[in-house]
Write an enzyme that holds these catalytic residues in place. Structure first.
Site, PDB file in Angstrom:
ATOM      1  N   HIS A 116      97.494 125.218  12.540  1.00 40.67           N
ATOM      2  CA  HIS A 116      98.723 124.415  12.589  1.00 40.67           C
ATOM      3  C   HIS A 116      99.508 124.390  11.273  1.00 40.67           C
ATOM      4  CE1 HIS A 116      97.701 123.261  16.587  1.00 40.67           C
ATOM      5  NE2 HIS A 116      96.631 122.589  16.228  1.00 40.67           N
ATOM      6  N   ASP A 126      95.724 127.437  21.920  1.00 43.72           N
ATOM      7  CA  ASP A 126      95.266 126.072  21.648  1.00 43.72           C
ATOM      8  C   ASP A 126      94.939 125.281  22.918  1.00 43.72           C
ATOM      9  OD1 ASP A 126      94.546 123.848  20.228  1.00 43.72           O
ATOM     10  OD2 ASP A 126      96.519 123.432  19.393  1.00 43.72           O
TER      11      ASP A 126
HETATM   12 ZN   LIG Z   1      93.165 123.275  18.298  1.00 48.11          ZN
END
Ligand SMILES: [Zn+2]
Length: 430
Positions: A269, A320
């Site tokens: 991220h 994700d």
């Molecule tokens: Zn993750």
């Protein structure tokens, strides 16, 4: 085997007249040109198709496929990452072995259909019962990935605290790794039951999930064993506020102080990482794994990637939460998010003005590096992991070899995927 497609991506451009020779182990031996007098005859012709390296999905939580279509109404007002996380914990608390297996298999098969040939499965849902460290789900996730035929790095996750300095609560108790010693004991057990095309990576879930001592211990032993190391970093502002309140430093600054180097480190991220912190992370070899579709769905924010790339950092991509599984969309939204943030186009271009090939590198070569694998390039020594694209697909009408990659990334859906190949084994009629 000699694979001959109409067009082959050779690293910088699509070329015609290329034959890819692979060995019985499933690696690429060499690339021939039709003009080479000794070029062997093709044994596997891909008529009307273009050959690219298979997509590398460097960050997945397969079981979260079970949340798709849930939590998209907001009767209690605006949601957030934290309200979404409660829904995820509810799923975790109710998930038994067979539904868990089915969700993993569903996610992995969708990946393969989307042109993904490698997954980094960031796996923290270890136990079938809370507080009973049976690690029963570790084996299941590996079996499901093997069944779908994906090259897989099990990013086996250390998870000990529910928040900084706090015990695990509720659904989190299915994630428990009580100590680094037990974690490595389980890593050794897993190493003995890996299928072909499966490897392991060292992981600490986040700064929320481990003490600094445990973070240092897991990273150090991962390095000693030559494993890659992954961790979620700075997805949410609250995570940074908590770290500042407790440690007086941002999560990325803590990584700098504790890890020393970002070599073989992938930070997931980095949504709110500062330019100063990015300078260290990119400058010492770190990879940032962005997950644009999930970050958009969760309302995380927009990462400023410019200072990271200026520092020499590499970017890779992950699906994700698996709310949507599409490497093509992840590539385009990697750039679109930067356009929306800066009100400019071509933000991730290079000095020559090239853009799309860098988006492709994020979805192939640089994801492979983040996972410690020799794949993601159609080049000798790499695994024969490919995705084949149907050139007659309506999405690609009007594209020429010079514009094909741009048309693919910015204009195509999964219906252009004609087949995939993992370690020399084709599926989906490719
Ligand atoms: Zn993750």
């Amino acid at each position: 085997v000699i694979v001959a497609a109409e067009l082959t991506w050779t690293g910088e451009a699509f070329e015609s007249g290329v034959r890819v020779e692979t060995d019985p182990e499933g690696r690429i031996l060499r690339l021939w040109r039709d003009s080479d007098t000794e070029a062997p005859a093709p044994t596997h012709r891909l008529r009307g198709q273009a050959l690219l390296p298979g997509f590398v999905n460097a960050h997945s939580h397969a079981f979260q496929r079970g949340l798709r279509g849930r939590g998209e109404t907001f009767p209690a007002g605006a949601g957030s990452f934290w309200t979404w996380r409660e829904a995820m914990y509810d799923l975790v608390s109710s998930l038994e072995a067979e539904p868990f297996r089915a969700l993993c298999l569903q996610a992995f098969r969708e990946m393969r259909a989307a042109g993904i040939t490698t997954v980094g499965e960031f796996h923290y849902l270890h136990h079938s019962q809370p507080e009973v460290p049976d690690f029963a789900f570790d084996r299941i996730v590996l079996e499901a990935a093997a069944e779908a035929g994906l090259r897989t790095v099990l990013l086996q996750t250390f998870y000990k605290t529910g928040a900084i300095g706090k015990a695990l609560e509720g659904g989190q108790r299915h994630f428990a790794t009580p100590s680094p010693a037990l974690y490595w004991q389980q890593m050794d057990a897993l190493a003995n039951r890996l299928a072909p095309h499966q490897t392991l990576g060292g992981v600490v879930h986040s700064l929320r999930a481990a003490s600094l001592e445990d973070l240092a211990a897991i990273h150090q032993e991962s390095r000693r064993r030559g494993l890659v190391f992954h961790i979620h970093v700075e997805e949410q502002r609250k995570e940074i506020e908590d770290a500042l309140a407790y440690y007086g430093r941002t999560p990325m600054r803590l990584l700098q102080d504790i890890l020393g180097t970002a070599e073989k480190v992938t930070a997931i991220h980095c949504t709110h990482t500062t330019p100063e912190d990015f300078a260290w992370f990119g400058g010492t070899g770190g990879t940032a794994c962005l997950c644009p579709l999930t970050e958009g769905n969760l309302g995380d924010g927009l990462c400023n990637l410019i200072p990271f790339r200026e520092a020499g950092g590499r970017v890779c991509l992950g699906s994700d939460s698996n709310n949507r599984i599409s490497s093509l969309e992840e590539m385009r939204w990697l750039e679109y998010a930067q356009r929306l943030r800066t009100e400019r186009r071509g933000v991730l271009r290079d000095e020559e003005g090239q853009l799309s090939k860098h988006l492709l590198y994020a979805a192939t070569r640089d994801g492979a590096r983040a996972l410690g694998l020799e794949t993601g390039e159609i080049a000798p020594g790499n695994w024969a992991d490919f995705v084949a694209i149907a050139l007659d697909a309506p999405d690609l009408a009007g594209a020429r070899p010079e514009t094909l990659l741009d048309a693919l990334i910015f204009g195509a859906s999964e219906r252009v995927i004609a087949g995939t190949c993992v370690g020399g084994e084709w599926s989906d009629g490719g």
